[in-house]
Design an enzyme around this catalytic site. Sequence first.
Site, PDB file in Angstrom:
ATOM      1  CB  THR A   1      -0.928   0.023   1.234  1.00  0.00           C
ATOM      2  OG1 THR A   1      -0.129  -0.065   2.435  1.00  0.00           O
ATOM      3  CG2 THR A   1      -1.894  -1.144   1.203  1.00  0.00           C
TER       4      THR A   1
ATOM      5  CG  ASP B   1       5.666  -9.395   4.524  1.00  0.00           C
ATOM      6  OD1 ASP B   1       5.383  -9.474   5.728  1.00  0.00           O
ATOM      7  OD2 ASP B   1       4.816  -9.312   3.619  1.00  0.00           O
TER       8      ASP B   1
ATOM      9  CE1 TYR C   1      -6.037  -1.599  10.771  1.00  0.00           C
ATOM     10  CE2 TYR C   1      -7.665  -0.452  12.114  1.00  0.00           C
ATOM     11  CZ  TYR C   1      -6.430  -0.487  11.496  1.00  0.00           C
ATOM     12  OH  TYR C   1      -5.587   0.587  11.610  1.00  0.00           O
TER      13      TYR C   1
END
Length: 324
Positions: free
Chosen positions: A127, A150, A240
């Site tokens: 993103t 990552d 989330y």
Amino acid sequence: VPPQQQAVKQERARPGPQRWTEPDEARPHLASPPRAANSRSPAKLGASPQQPKPTSCLAECPQPLGPCQRPRRATTPFLLRPYQASGYLRAMSIYLVTGGCGFIGSNLVHALVAQGEQVRILDNLATGRHKNVAKLLSDRPGQVELWRGDILDGPLLDRVMRDVDYVLHLGAMPSVIWSVENPILCDRINSGGTLQVLEAARRQGKVKRVVIAASCAAYGDLRPAEAKREDHELSPQSPYSAAKLASEHHGVVYSRIYGVPTVSLRYFNIFGVRQDPTSQYAAVIPNFVRAVLQGRRPKIFRDGLQSRDFCYIDNVVSANLLAC
């Protein structure tokens, strides 16, 4: 005492020798009295065998102006940066910013670079946007590094965490809607990724603070008319928010059991520069600004009387720096 040993002792007695990681042309020189016209000849650039070699740029320099032509040291015990507020030099810290190409992370990177700190960015660009830090990478190659990878990669974290003083952990998947559709992956990235960062900091053993990006979503819908406080009850309403709250608890556990200093900052709705209005995760303010710039009416749902808390990006950057 031989002259060379005396020079070394004098250097060690100072508050700290002046070491720089910038290119040679950026290395400063102290002013010195005017010299004769022939003092800059090639024969004067190197010390004669009978003279003790200068131990640092704080010693008398044969070329007080222009690029430094003294060979660089093979090893640098520690780094110093200008500390303008007090008028002296202090040790440069190394910061690791996970998610440093994203909206919040890139603003943090710019602020740290402006302060003269050394910054490492870890981002998989899922993103984040490379253009947010592209100019820094080209203008300050010795001060800013981008590691594309990552936060779930433990061996990579061990390499990028080497000699790091502070970790600003912003790497995450920031969408509530996406988390509802992908709860397992959300927990793996947002909660498990934080756990990987904390474990890498524990293995490194010298990290002074890990600052974790938490979320106001942990409060849920409780007390909607009141300003939120840290001691209010929590009620996460999505995968989330649950994963972000778990990250906070991981930080507390690693601080209490393993001695890794941590602090979590619960962000509310943030807006400001480098926020991508075309992203599906963009907040309402950049969407409103984009609509106005394009001559369109902003899209407002319901009666428009609903309210929400917003925080400007500079305040978030300041909070992160104060938390270190």
